[in-house]
Design an enzyme around this catalytic site. Structure first.
Site, PDB file in Angstrom:
ATOM      1  N   ASP A   1      -8.932   3.809  -2.333  1.00 24.18           N
ATOM      2  CA  ASP A   1      -9.898   4.237  -1.313  1.00 24.18           C
ATOM      3  C   ASP A   1     -11.180   4.802  -1.916  1.00 24.18           C
ATOM      4  O   ASP A   1     -11.337   6.015  -2.063  1.00 24.18           O
ATOM      5  CB  ASP A   1      -9.246   5.267  -0.390  1.00 24.18           C
ATOM      6  CG  ASP A   1      -8.089   4.658   0.389  1.00 24.18           C
ATOM      7  OD1 ASP A   1      -7.980   3.415   0.413  1.00 24.18           O
ATOM      8  OD2 ASP A   1      -7.294   5.419   0.954  1.00 24.18           O
TER       9      ASP A   1
ATOM     10  N   GLU B   1       2.621   4.898  -4.084  1.00 30.70           N
ATOM     11  CA  GLU B   1       2.585   5.808  -5.271  1.00 30.70           C
ATOM     12  C   GLU B   1       3.926   6.500  -5.487  1.00 30.70           C
ATOM     13  O   GLU B   1       4.248   6.758  -6.652  1.00 30.70           O
ATOM     14  CB  GLU B   1       1.464   6.832  -5.088  1.00 30.70           C
ATOM     15  CG  GLU B   1       0.066   6.242  -5.178  1.00 30.70           C
ATOM     16  CD  GLU B   1      -0.298   5.355  -3.996  1.00 30.70           C
ATOM     17  OE1 GLU B   1       0.166   5.656  -2.880  1.00 30.70           O
ATOM     18  OE2 GLU B   1      -1.023   4.369  -4.198  1.00 30.70           O
TER      19      GLU B   1
ATOM     20  N   ASP C   1       0.852  -1.199   0.000  1.00 29.50           N
ATOM     21  CA  ASP C   1       0.000   0.000   0.000  1.00 29.50           C
ATOM     22  C   ASP C   1       0.889   1.251   0.000  1.00 29.50           C
ATOM     23  O   ASP C   1       2.101   1.165   0.216  1.00 29.50           O
ATOM     24  CB  ASP C   1      -0.895  -0.036   1.252  1.00 29.50           C
ATOM     25  CG  ASP C   1      -1.970   1.038   1.211  1.00 29.50           C
ATOM     26  OD1 ASP C   1      -2.323   1.491   0.108  1.00 29.50           O
ATOM     27  OD2 ASP C   1      -2.443   1.431   2.298  1.00 29.50           O
TER      28      ASP C   1
HETATM   29  C1  GLC Z   1      -4.736   3.382   2.736  1.00 29.44           C
HETATM   30  C2  GLC Z   1      -5.241   2.152   1.988  1.00 29.44           C
HETATM   31  C3  GLC Z   1      -6.309   1.476   2.796  1.00 29.44           C
HETATM   32  C4  GLC Z   1      -5.757   1.129   4.169  1.00 29.44           C
HETATM   33  C5  GLC Z   1      -5.233   2.367   4.865  1.00 29.44           C
HETATM   34  C6  GLC Z   1      -4.556   2.056   6.194  1.00 29.44           C
HETATM   35  O1  GLC Z   1      -5.720   4.349   2.818  1.00 29.44           O
HETATM   36  O2  GLC Z   1      -5.691   2.488   0.711  1.00 29.44           O
HETATM   37  O3  GLC Z   1      -6.777   0.335   2.138  1.00 29.44           O
HETATM   38  O4  GLC Z   1      -6.748   0.537   4.950  1.00 29.44           O
HETATM   39  O5  GLC Z   1      -4.303   3.024   4.035  1.00 29.44           O
HETATM   40  O6  GLC Z   1      -3.482   1.228   6.011  1.00 29.44           O
END
Ligand code: GLC
Length: 790
Positions: free
Chosen positions: A479, A408, A405
């Protein structure tokens, strides 16, 4: 810039063309794929998407000649004409124009009024677009439609929209005006009346795409850095474009079977007692489940590759216990490494010079979840190796897959400056060049690490991606929010991701931010049931989004959709195999199968699951019916068994627990019996739903987890059916026998809509059960032939 042509040279697959202002190059990748290149940044391709050796590069005959003021390159399928000013036109072999450079200048539609007044009130007023260093303008004839570009917002057909490729973590509601989201897939398909083609602009810098928004006489793509480096990918049908594009950038490998089961997540399930409670509740409520995801709170203060001792005192014991319930665990990881003296991972990376730096070579610091953090330089092989080796830390604790995650990369203290330095495998590069491939390279390293540590097909899920990431990872759309509008949007988003090479994708089912209403959850799961990656995930602070947190009706609808998904798992698995072989995604827009039917070119509220099932979900609150377009042919209503003739719109009833589904006549749908998780039962008998007509189907079976199938360890069955004088004949043969694990002893066939008076297997009558909905009988696996006599 280019000026007039002064000469050309043919060398192997390349034709270099000299202009007054520089050298351009046309490369014949294969008879239907042509690369257009100019070394504006590096002498050669420096692609992270097109790896070598590459199966798309095939030696083929072609000719080059110079006449009528142009250079003409002719392959078996294409004619490419290159003119002064490096104008390049593509024609099919018959000389029909496919894609021509636009000869005029950019001329945006006029914009009126005083923009600064609007801006003064806080409106984001549109300004005339900027010009870019690299700009390729292509003429529009008027009927073109555009698809692909990854998971951008907006409709399926991107005509009239503009987008940017710059991986962006944007938690605000995803709406049509968003130009960039988490992924940069600079590839699109153009569908015209005569043919489809693709254009892949392999430039990792920020790129720009305007598909007739600025002016309907042309569309364009451009960039301010990197090379002019694009591929023209011929169809003529859209399926060929997807196949050729994925041959070039890579295909999604067949995943482990369990990864196609249900995943359950939230930010965050912690401590471990809560994780166990979730697992037990799934079982208690008779809901299938294969995977639980652990979000950031399993870590010790968000330090990557660590566990919080209090919340998760014994991760290996937890994963073992869950394993006994048939549940696997996937853990999240972000690239940001906490800047923290005494933290081993940070110190090791620091000592070895593994982090991106400022211009003075000092590790660059920004903030993510752990606060001040540094960014591993995934553009450098030793760093990828280090990260890959560290995967073992998680796998040793019994973790089955990794969720990448914030890659980017995201940053809380403003964006990373353009000039943050990366080693870029020895060539050195600024953030501007690495940004869009950062998540791609992190995923590649994760994939390699899991493969080495487990020997199994790696399961990686990533938020950021570039073209080609599909070789290493599945993706989700980031998200989203628990809005009906986002459920609706998820369909064109994931369909376009599929067309862009990402066969294995999904979105947060139920929506990430905000509270999901019961009805929205019931409807969302009916769409999610068909998306290759199914994960219910929600944010911190939202209401519980597990199905039992809702009323009985919602829970029932949820269970029904999930049971259908588990029933269809062998079909989805066959579709994933097809994706590996051809690049075609399991969840596909109708235009992929029916490109000649104009009615389907813009359909993005219904889709196909493989080539045989049409899914028309309800995506509006309060609706209990919807219009469904059925293309030409006979379709069987999956619920009622009624046969409907296509080529028209029908009105489908859809109570809360029903998602309208139609199956093409002549189909076989393999199915599994009810299971709580993949592998719960040793399946000795494959179920096959047969929809009478003419058709063929290939089903394969293997161990569901290793790559042994690539060396022949799989069984393949070929089924076919045809009708003669009202009698249906079904034949099957074991066309490949290489897997000797648990194999099928028999098949149970249900022929829908046929009530037989007798069933003959290889000429001998066999027992059968004739019911209103159809005729069911068992036959031995292997090879054989049955006749259904009315
Ligand atoms: C980001 C991710 C999400 C995750 C959050 C906390 O917003 O896109 O899926 O739950 O981070 O890690």
């Amino acid at each position: 810039m280019w000026g007039k042509r002064t000469g050309y040279e043919k060398e192997g697959r390349r034709v270099s063309i000299q202009f007054e202002g520089g050298t351009g190059r046309i490369e014949v990748v294969n008879a239907g794929v042509i690369n257009v290149f100019a070394p504006l940044h590096t002498q050669e391709h420096e692609s992270r998407a097109v790896e070598q050796p590459n199966p798309a590069f095939v030696v083929c005959d072609y000719t080059v000649s110079e006449r009528d003021g142009r250079i003409e390159i002719v392959t078996e399928q294409l004619i490419v004409r290159v003119y002064d000013h490096f104008k390049v036109d593509f024609y099919d072999a018959a000389g029909t124009p496919l894609c021509l450079d636009y000869r005029g200048e950019r001329e945006p539609f006029p914009r009126r009024g005083n923009v600064s007044i609007a801006e003064g009130e806080g409106h984001a007023a549109m300004r005339t677009s900027e010009h870019h260093k690299i700009q390729v303008l292509k003429a529009m004839e008027g009927e073109e439609k555009f698809y692909g570009l990854g998971d951008k917002t907006g409709p399926l057909n991107k005509r009239g929209y503009e987008y940017e490729m710059w991986n962006t973590d944007d938690p605000s509601p995803h709406v049509e005006s968003h130009k960039s989201l988490y992924k940069s897939i600079p590839f699109f398909i153009t569908l015209k009346e005569r043919a489809a083609y693709g254009l892949f602009f392999d430039n990792p810098f920020k790129t720009f795409f305007d598909l007739g928004k600025e002016n309907s006489d042309y569309y364009y793509f451009g960039a301010d850095g990197g090379n002019l480096d694009y591929y023209f990918i011929y169809g003529p049908d859209p399926k060929n474009v997807v196949s050729r594009y994925t041959a070039l950038t890579g295909r999604t490998p067949l995943p482990q079977l369990w990864t196609l089961g249900a995943h359950q997540s939230r930010w965050s399930y912690a401590p471990e007692s809560r994780v166990l409670e979730i697992a037990e509740k799934f079982r208690e409520h008779d809901l299938p489940l294969d995977v639980i995801h652990l979000d950031v709170d399993y870590m010790d203060g968000y330090r990557v590759f660590t566990w919080d001792d209090e919340r998760f005192p014994d991760p290996a014991a937890l994963t073992k216990r869950l394993g006994e319930m048939g549940i696997k665990v996937v853990t999240i990881i972000d690239p940001g490494v906490k800047k923290d003296r005494g933290y081993g991972i940070y110190e090791e990376g620091l000592e070895k010079g593994f982090y991106a730096t400022d211009r003075d070579g000092v590790p660059y610091v920004n903030a993510v979840w752990p606060g001040d953090s540094v960014y591993p330089d995934f553009s450098d092989e030793p760093v990828r190796r280090w990260w890959a080796d560290n995967q073992k830390i998680m796998l040793d604790a019994g973790i089955a897959g990794i969720w990448n995650d914030m890659n980017e990369p995201a940053s809380f203290n403003g964006p990373l400056p353009d000039d943050v330095r990366f080693k870029n495998d020895g060539r050195g590069a600024d953030h501007l060049e690495i940004h869009n491939v950062y998540g791609h390279l992190m995923s590649k390293s994760t994939y390699d690490g899991i493969l080495e540590a487990s020997g199994k097909r790696p399961f990686v899920i990533t938020r950021a991606a570039y073209a080609g990431t599909q070789k290493y990872s599945t993706v989700w759309t980031g998200d989203n929010q628990s809005f009906w509008e986002h459920l609706r949007l998820s369909i064109p988003m994931t369909l376009n991701l599929g067309l862009s090479g990402f066969a294995f994708n999904g979105c947060d089912v139920g929506g990430f931010s905000h509270d999901c209403t019961p009805e929205l959850l019931a409807r969302w799961v009916q769409v999610g049931a068909f998306s290759p990656l199914f994960r219910n995930h929600t944010a911190i602070g939202t209401r519980d989004q597990e199905p039992w947190a809702y009323d009985e009706d919602t829970l029932d609808a949820y269970r029904k959709a999930m049971k259908l998904r588990y029933r269809l798992l062998p079909y989805l698995y066959d579709l994933m195999r097809e994706a590996e072989q051809t690049g075609l995604p399991p969840m596909r827009p109708l235009l992929l199968e029916f490109p000649e039917d104009e009615h389907v070119h813009e359909l993005d509220d219904q889709f196909l699951f493989g080539s045989r099932m049409l899914v028309a979900p309800v995506i509006e609150q309060g609706k209990r019916y919807r219009a469904v377009y059925l293309p030409e042919g006979s379709w069987v209503d999956y619920r009622s068994g009624e046969t409907l003739e296509g080529g028209r719109v029908i009105l489908a009833e859809a109570p809360l627990d029903v998602c309208p589904i139609y199956v093409r006549a002549g189909s076989f749908l393999p199915a599994y019996p009810d299971q709580k998780y993949v592998g719960e039962l040793k399946i000795k008998e494959l179920l096959l739903d047969v929809y009478p007509g003419t058709g063929e189907y290939v089903h394969t079976q293997d161990d569901g987890e290793s790559f042994d199938y690539r060396s022949g360890s799989y069984n393949e069955y070929r089924f076919s059916q045809s009708e003669q004088d009202g009698e249906l004949e079904i034949a099957w043969e074991a066309s490949h026998a290489g897997y000797d694990g648990e194999t099928y002893a028999s098949f149970r066939l249900t022929v829908h809509g046929r009530s037989a008076s007798s069933v003959e297997l290889n000429g001998e009558a066999i027992p059968f059960l004739a019911e209103i909905r159809g005729t069911t009988f068992h036959v031995p696996a292997g090879s054989g032939k049955v006749r259904l006599i009315r």
